[in-house]
Design a protein around this motif. Structure first.
Motif, short mmCIF file in Angstrom:
data_model
loop_
_atom_site.label_atom_id
_atom_site.label_comp_id
_atom_site.label_asym_id
_atom_site.label_seq_id
_atom_site.Cartn_x
_atom_site.Cartn_y
_atom_site.Cartn_z
N SER A 197 0.73 -1.25 -0.05
CA SER A 197 -0.07 -0.09 -0.04
C SER A 197 0.69 1.18 -0.03
CB SER A 197 -0.95 0.09 1.14
OG SER A 197 -1.94 -1.07 1.04
N PRO A 198 1.89 1.32 0.62
CA PRO A 198 2.60 2.68 0.59
C PRO A 198 3.70 2.62 -0.33
CG PRO A 198 3.69 1.00 2.32
CD PRO A 198 2.52 0.64 1.64
N ILE A 199 3.82 1.45 -1.35
CA ILE A 199 4.94 1.52 -2.33
C ILE A 199 4.26 1.81 -3.53
CG2 ILE A 199 6.52 -0.11 -3.41
CD1 ILE A 199 6.54 -1.45 -0.75
N ILE A 200 5.03 3.15 -4.09
CA ILE A 200 4.36 3.70 -5.64
C ILE A 200 4.87 2.72 -6.54
CG2 ILE A 200 4.86 5.63 -7.11
CD1 ILE A 200 3.61 6.27 -4.39
N GLY A 201 3.87 2.08 -7.29
CA GLY A 201 4.16 1.37 -8.44
C GLY A 201 3.38 -0.17 -7.86
N ALA A 202 3.53 -0.35 -6.57
CA ALA A 202 2.91 -1.48 -6.21
C ALA A 202 1.62 -1.55 -5.95
CB ALA A 202 3.69 -2.34 -5.20
N GLY A 203 1.01 -0.68 -4.90
CA GLY A 203 -0.18 -0.50 -4.26
C GLY A 203 -1.09 0.46 -5.01
N LEU A 204 -0.15 1.72 -5.75
CA LEU A 204 -0.79 2.72 -6.36
C LEU A 204 0.28 3.18 -7.52
CD1 LEU A 204 -2.95 5.04 -6.28
CD2 LEU A 204 -1.43 6.17 -4.71
N TYR A 205 -0.28 3.42 -8.56
CA TYR A 205 0.43 4.24 -9.44
C TYR A 205 -0.57 5.22 -10.25
CZ TYR A 205 4.32 5.37 -12.73
OH TYR A 205 5.29 6.11 -13.27
N ASP B 195 -0.38 7.82 -13.82
CA ASP B 195 0.47 8.62 -14.85
C ASP B 195 -0.62 9.32 -15.45
OD1 ASP B 195 1.33 9.46 -17.22
OD2 ASP B 195 2.53 7.75 -17.32
N ASN B 196 -0.45 10.88 -15.46
CA ASN B 196 -1.59 11.53 -15.82
C ASN B 196 -1.70 11.81 -17.39
OD1 ASN B 196 -3.40 13.61 -14.79
ND2 ASN B 196 -2.52 15.18 -15.95
N GLU B 197 -0.71 11.16 -18.31
CA GLU B 197 -1.14 10.81 -19.55
C GLU B 197 -2.16 9.55 -19.99
OE1 GLU B 197 2.95 10.20 -21.23
OE2 GLU B 197 3.61 12.28 -20.99
N VAL B 198 -2.09 8.91 -18.99
CA VAL B 198 -2.68 7.32 -19.28
C VAL B 198 -3.81 7.35 -18.48
CG1 VAL B 198 -2.22 5.01 -19.68
CG2 VAL B 198 -0.59 6.64 -20.23
N GLY B 199 -3.45 7.18 -16.93
CA GLY B 199 -4.80 6.85 -16.08
C GLY B 199 -3.80 6.32 -14.72
N ALA B 200 -4.57 5.81 -13.93
CA ALA B 200 -4.27 5.55 -12.44
C ALA B 200 -4.77 3.97 -12.27
CB ALA B 200 -4.55 6.37 -11.56
N ALA B 201 -4.02 3.23 -11.12
CA ALA B 201 -4.25 2.13 -10.73
C ALA B 201 -3.88 2.01 -9.32
CB ALA B 201 -3.72 0.94 -11.54
N THR B 202 -4.96 1.17 -8.54
CA THR B 202 -4.53 0.74 -7.13
C THR B 202 -4.72 -0.64 -7.01
OG1 THR B 202 -5.10 1.37 -4.98
CG2 THR B 202 -6.77 1.21 -6.47
N ALA B 203 -4.49 -1.12 -5.80
CA ALA B 203 -4.58 -2.86 -5.57
C ALA B 203 -4.96 -3.02 -4.01
CB ALA B 203 -3.04 -3.36 -5.92
N THR B 204 -5.72 -4.35 -4.05
CA THR B 204 -6.04 -4.89 -2.77
C THR B 204 -5.75 -6.31 -2.67
OG1 THR B 204 -7.92 -4.65 -1.36
CG2 THR B 204 -8.45 -5.41 -3.72
N GLY B 205 -5.66 -6.72 -1.50
CA GLY B 205 -5.41 -8.23 -1.34
C GLY B 205 -4.13 -8.44 -0.58
N MET B 206 -3.43 -9.52 -0.97
CA MET B 206 -2.15 -9.68 -0.37
C MET B 206 -0.84 -9.15 -1.02
SD MET B 206 -0.33 -11.23 1.40
CE MET B 206 -1.77 -12.17 2.41
N GLY B 207 -0.43 -8.13 -0.36
CA GLY B 207 0.53 -7.16 -0.95
C GLY B 207 1.60 -7.59 -1.23
N GLU B 208 2.09 -8.74 -0.74
CA GLU B 208 3.47 -9.17 -1.16
C GLU B 208 3.49 -9.62 -2.69
OE1 GLU B 208 3.84 -9.54 3.20
OE2 GLU B 208 2.01 -9.75 1.66
N LEU B 209 2.30 -10.15 -3.40
CA LEU B 209 2.03 -10.38 -4.52
C LEU B 209 2.10 -9.18 -5.46
CD1 LEU B 209 -0.60 -13.13 -4.59
CD2 LEU B 209 1.88 -13.42 -4.11
N MET B 210 1.71 -7.98 -5.19
CA MET B 210 1.77 -7.00 -5.74
C MET B 210 3.17 -6.29 -5.98
SD MET B 210 -1.56 -7.41 -5.17
CE MET B 210 -2.16 -6.55 -3.73
#
Length: 324
Positions: free
Chosen positions: A217-225, A227-242
């Motif tokens: 969750s606090p790791i940019i690129g893993a739990g959240l990213y 890019d204003n040119e494209v879009g954004a994504a976030t994740a949930t669940g077992m963090g080690e996999l992300m």
């Protein structure tokens, strides 16, 4: 007549270009996007109240960054949400430790991890972004910085969470539970009236984890990213996999190459499944929002849902899953 050397050179360049380019069907999708803004999406049932707080900012023409912070603060302050902020289930030592990050349309970002005693880690993360030359502060240093910025140290272990911890201690067996009480990390993504994206992610992490554990969750690129040119994504669940797959960055890059938000989330889940053989033991879910306001999600197991708020109102949607 073209020489053999030039022929091989041009053949190589042509092949490389073809491999790098998105499929024709993917490129065509860019002409069918709907342009829905402002809009805010967030993970899980507690995303509903979070979205309403974010929408108040967006509806008044406010900035996406302000919206996602306002939204994330809602579950952080809710003692009934056992996976975020105040009321979050503690680690195996009975200590509530919090992780959060935030990212704006200019790729400025801030993060805190293993933070204790501060109810709103998302706001501390924003202070890290805006008031320091750093991206991440952790542990005692993060708490000290928060106090310097005017945050108060509080006891975040509620009677409900403490009772759950004491019950767990009878066997002290750690085993991640899929979709426990439909509660997990909240990730929130917003697109404002000016067409700018921002995102936030905040959690108390896996219940009864090892003391010192930090998830995605606090790791940019893993739990959240974002890019204003494209879009954004976030994740949930077992963090080690992300973390192992840098999942949210992957989702955004797939959207860059023409995937819809849902397709990008599905492909990120499929890559986890292909690379990590024990994926069925865990839940992973991705939620994405593109530059035009299109959104989508995908997960491993059924049970992951997300909230959407736009000018048409509020809705909860069940994510499609690999193991239906």
């Amino acid at each position: 007549m073209i020489s053999k050397r030039k022929f091989l050179k041009y053949s190589f360049l042509g092949t490389a270009t073809a491999l790098a380019a998105p499929p024709v069907t993917a490129m065509a999708r860019h002409h069918t996007k709907r342009g829905n803004k402002p809009i805010v999406v967030s993970t899980w049932n507690h995303g509903g109240p979070a979205n309403e707080a974010a929408w108040q900012v967006l509806a008044e023409g406010g900035r996406a960054l302000d919206a996602v912070e306002a939204g994330a603060r809602v579950p952080e302050a809710d003692p009934q949400v056992t996976s975020v902020g105040y009321g979050g289930l503690p680690d195996r030592d009975g200590v509530v430790t919090l992780d959060a990050c935030i990212m704006d349309e200019k790729q400025n970002c801030g993060s805190v991890a293993f933070l204790q005693g501060i109810k709103h880690p998302i706001s501390v993360a924003r202070k890290v972004m805006e008031e320091t030359p750093h991206v991440m502060l952790v542990g005692e240093g993060a708490q000290r910085f928060a106090v310097e910025q005017g945050f108060e140290i509080e006891n975040l272990l509620t009677p409900k969470a403490e009772a759950a911890w004491r019950e767990w201690k009878r066997e002290s067996h750690y085993q991640p539970v899929i979709n426990i009480e439909n509660h997990d990390t909240i990730g929130i993504l917003a697109l404002d009236q000016d067409g700018n994206l921002s995102g936030a992610c905040t959690t108390s992490g896996a219940a009864f984890k090892m003391h010192g554990r930090v998830g995605d969750s606090p790791i940019i690129g893993a739990g959240l990213y974002v890019d204003n040119e494209v879009g954004a994504a976030t994740a949930t669940g077992m963090g080690e996999l992300m973390i192992k797959t840098v999942g949210c960055h992957q989702v955004v890059e797939l959207m860059r190459h023409g995937y819809t938000p849902e397709e990008a989330c599905r492909e990120a889940v499929e890559r986890i499944a292909r690379k990590l053989g024990d994926y069925k033991k865990f839940q992973v879910g991705f939620l994405a929002l593109d530059k035009a306001g299109n959104y989508g999600a995908h997960c491993i197991h059924p049970g992951f849902n997300y909230a959407v708020r736009d000018s048409k109102g509020t809705q909860m949607t069940d994510s499609k899953s690999k193991l239906g």
